[in-house]
Write a protein that holds these residues in place. Structure first.
Motif, PDB file in Angstrom:
ATOM      1  N   ARG A  39      37.355  37.398  43.333  1.00 43.65           N
ATOM      2  CA  ARG A  39      36.222  37.669  42.447  1.00 43.65           C
ATOM      3  C   ARG A  39      35.300  38.708  43.054  1.00 43.65           C
ATOM      4  O   ARG A  39      34.699  39.529  42.342  1.00 43.65           O
ATOM      5  CB  ARG A  39      35.467  36.360  42.188  1.00 43.65           C
ATOM      6  CG  ARG A  39      34.308  36.489  41.223  1.00 43.65           C
ATOM      7  CD  ARG A  39      33.736  35.132  40.887  1.00 43.65           C
ATOM      8  NE  ARG A  39      33.308  34.413  42.088  1.00 43.65           N
ATOM      9  CZ  ARG A  39      32.821  33.181  42.067  1.00 43.65           C
ATOM     10  NH1 ARG A  39      32.727  32.518  40.929  1.00 43.65           N
ATOM     11  NH2 ARG A  39      32.438  32.597  43.186  1.00 43.65           N
ATOM     12  N   ASP A  59      38.476  37.353  38.573  1.00 47.71           N
ATOM     13  CA  ASP A  59      37.857  36.044  38.381  1.00 47.71           C
ATOM     14  C   ASP A  59      38.915  35.189  37.707  1.00 47.71           C
ATOM     15  O   ASP A  59      39.234  35.384  36.523  1.00 47.71           O
ATOM     16  CB  ASP A  59      36.621  36.170  37.495  1.00 47.71           C
ATOM     17  CG  ASP A  59      35.911  34.835  37.270  1.00 47.71           C
ATOM     18  OD1 ASP A  59      36.544  33.773  37.479  1.00 47.71           O
ATOM     19  OD2 ASP A  59      34.736  34.842  36.864  1.00 47.71           O
ATOM     20  N   THR A  61      39.042  32.398  36.446  1.00 49.24           N
ATOM     21  CA  THR A  61      38.674  31.562  35.312  1.00 49.24           C
ATOM     22  C   THR A  61      38.643  32.337  34.001  1.00 49.24           C
ATOM     23  O   THR A  61      38.464  31.741  32.935  1.00 49.24           O
ATOM     24  CB  THR A  61      37.295  30.914  35.525  1.00 49.24           C
ATOM     25  OG1 THR A  61      36.272  31.935  35.497  1.00 49.24           O
ATOM     26  CG2 THR A  61      37.228  30.172  36.852  1.00 49.24           C
ATOM     27  N   GLU A  62      38.835  33.657  34.077  1.00 49.62           N
ATOM     28  CA  GLU A  62      38.706  34.506  32.893  1.00 49.62           C
ATOM     29  C   GLU A  62      40.064  34.999  32.412  1.00 49.62           C
ATOM     30  O   GLU A  62      40.783  35.691  33.138  1.00 49.62           O
ATOM     31  CB  GLU A  62      37.799  35.704  33.204  1.00 49.62           C
ATOM     32  CG  GLU A  62      36.356  35.339  33.510  1.00 49.62           C
ATOM     33  CD  GLU A  62      35.639  34.794  32.287  1.00 49.62           C
ATOM     34  OE1 GLU A  62      36.051  35.132  31.150  1.00 49.62           O
ATOM     35  OE2 GLU A  62      34.671  34.032  32.468  1.00 49.62           O
ATOM     36  N   ASP A  63      40.406  34.666  31.180  1.00 52.20           N
ATOM     37  CA  ASP A  63      41.675  35.080  30.586  1.00 52.20           C
ATOM     38  C   ASP A  63      41.821  36.603  30.602  1.00 52.20           C
ATOM     39  O   ASP A  63      42.869  37.147  30.957  1.00 52.20           O
ATOM     40  CB  ASP A  63      41.747  34.539  29.157  1.00 52.20           C
ATOM     41  CG  ASP A  63      43.124  34.679  28.531  1.00 52.20           C
ATOM     42  OD1 ASP A  63      44.132  34.471  29.226  1.00 52.20           O
ATOM     43  OD2 ASP A  63      43.194  34.984  27.329  1.00 52.20           O
ATOM     44  N   GLY A  64      40.765  37.297  30.206  1.00 50.94           N
ATOM     45  CA  GLY A  64      40.809  38.753  30.159  1.00 50.94           C
ATOM     46  C   GLY A  64      40.978  39.386  31.526  1.00 50.94           C
ATOM     47  O   GLY A  64      41.633  40.426  31.657  1.00 50.94           O
ATOM     48  N   ALA A  65      40.388  38.764  32.543  1.00 49.97           N
ATOM     49  CA  ALA A  65      40.527  39.287  33.904  1.00 49.97           C
ATOM     50  C   ALA A  65      41.973  39.185  34.372  1.00 49.97           C
ATOM     51  O   ALA A  65      42.495  40.083  35.053  1.00 49.97           O
ATOM     52  CB  ALA A  65      39.601  38.531  34.853  1.00 49.97           C
ATOM     53  N   TRP A  66      42.636  38.087  34.026  1.00 46.84           N
ATOM     54  CA  TRP A  66      44.061  37.939  34.373  1.00 46.84           C
ATOM     55  C   TRP A  66      44.896  38.985  33.649  1.00 46.84           C
ATOM     56  O   TRP A  66      45.797  39.601  34.242  1.00 46.84           O
ATOM     57  CB  TRP A  66      44.545  36.535  34.014  1.00 46.84           C
ATOM     58  CG  TRP A  66      44.412  35.559  35.130  1.00 46.84           C
ATOM     59  CD1 TRP A  66      43.525  34.530  35.223  1.00 46.84           C
ATOM     60  CD2 TRP A  66      45.209  35.509  36.323  1.00 46.84           C
ATOM     61  NE1 TRP A  66      43.712  33.847  36.403  1.00 46.84           N
ATOM     62  CE2 TRP A  66      44.740  34.420  37.091  1.00 46.84           C
ATOM     63  CE3 TRP A  66      46.263  36.288  36.806  1.00 46.84           C
ATOM     64  CZ2 TRP A  66      45.300  34.091  38.326  1.00 46.84           C
ATOM     65  CZ3 TRP A  66      46.820  35.954  38.033  1.00 46.84           C
ATOM     66  CH2 TRP A  66      46.339  34.871  38.782  1.00 46.84           C
ATOM     67  N   GLY A 108      37.400  24.613  36.429  1.00 48.95           N
ATOM     68  CA  GLY A 108      37.574  25.998  35.997  1.00 48.95           C
ATOM     69  C   GLY A 108      38.320  26.841  37.017  1.00 48.95           C
ATOM     70  O   GLY A 108      39.265  27.560  36.683  1.00 48.95           O
ATOM     71  N   ASP A 112      42.016  25.549  35.736  1.00 51.93           N
ATOM     72  CA  ASP A 112      42.128  26.594  34.721  1.00 51.93           C
ATOM     73  C   ASP A 112      42.681  27.881  35.339  1.00 51.93           C
ATOM     74  O   ASP A 112      43.496  28.575  34.723  1.00 51.93           O
ATOM     75  CB  ASP A 112      40.770  26.904  34.102  1.00 51.93           C
ATOM     76  CG  ASP A 112      40.203  25.758  33.279  1.00 51.93           C
ATOM     77  OD1 ASP A 112      40.924  24.758  33.066  1.00 51.93           O
ATOM     78  OD2 ASP A 112      39.030  25.854  32.854  1.00 51.93           O
TER      79      ASP A 112
END
Length: 251
Positions: A39, A59, A61-66, A108, A112
């Motif tokens: 992160r 990050d 926990t973030e779908d878009g970051a993955w 998270g 997650d």
């Protein structure tokens, strides 16, 4: 002489922490092309520098970051051979002390984040096969009176791993998925947990007394197992929970 993971592209989450940096160094020493993510991009860059690898912000926990991280790996390397879902947080609180915010933060990051990592990595890995290593904990196998959210998250990682392994096997993707269960490791995260207690030295000694081998683990104690699971040496190992805990769960 080729290394045990020679030229394999391996993404490590939480690479800026003690365990993550240890994994990156171990993988690089055996020939891997390391993608260090965190992160905090500065921490990822420090880990990447030690491993002569690539740094990416992530990050977990973030779908878009993955999605962005996997897209970057695809653009640069065209494949992903290994994923180490290592990012994690730990909060020392009982069920009565744990707030909903504590719970959501822990789940998270620890659960997650692993879910999203597996989901996004499979999309790229299934074309060529590969190995996913999910870092759980002995706390995913046994309970602790003051680890309510942590126990739940790490226990979830254990069974999620098995589900992913069975799905990939049934689909014929050639992707293996295993979980690693260390005891407490001497890292900045554990140091911070200990520092937050009323008597840090007593807390550290209490941890040591729980380990039959008489000491807290180091990242170098855990890294060889992760290396094995990412290598072709473990080609018939999937859905397994690999314990490396100095004997904590033996009693």
């Amino acid at each position: 002489m080729a290394g045990r993971v020679q030229d394999k592209v391996v993404l490590v989450t939480g690479a800026g922490g003690g365990l993550g940096r240890g994994f990156c160094r171990s993988l690089a020493a055996e020939g891997a092309i390391v993608v260090a993510t965190d992160r905090d991009l500065r921490l990822a860059e420090a880990a990447a520098a030690e491993a002569n690898g690539t740094a990416l912000p992530l990050d977990v926990t973030e779908d878009g970051a993955w999605a962005a991280a996997i897209a970057a790996v695809t653009e640069r390397f065209g494949r992903l051979d290994g994923l180490v879902n290592n990012a994690g947080v730990a909060i020392l609180k009982s069920i009565e002390e744990t707030t909903l915010a504590d719970w959501r933060l822990t789940i998270g990051v620890n659960l997650d984040g692993v879910f999203l990592g597996c989901k996004h990595a499979i999309g790229l890995m299934k074309a060529t096969g590969g190995s996913i290593v999910n870092v759980s904990s002995v706390s995913g196998l046994i309970g602790g009176h003051n680890l309510a959210a942590y126990n739940a998250s790490k226990g979830g990682v254990r069974l999620l791993t098995k589900s992913v392994a069975l799905h990939c096997a049934r689909a014929g993707y050639g992707i293996r998925c295993n979980s690693v269960h260390p005891s407490f490791v001497d890292t900045p995260m554990v140091d911070a947990m200990i520092a937050g207690t009323d008597d840090p030295e007593r807390a550290r000694q209490r941890l040591v007394r729980q380990v039959p081998l008489g000491r807290i683990a180091t990242p170098e104690d855990i890294a060889p197992l992760v290396l094995y699971l990412l290598s072709d040496e473990s080609r018939f190992v999937t859905g397994s929970e690999m314990v490396v805990d100095g004997g904590v769960t033996a009693g």
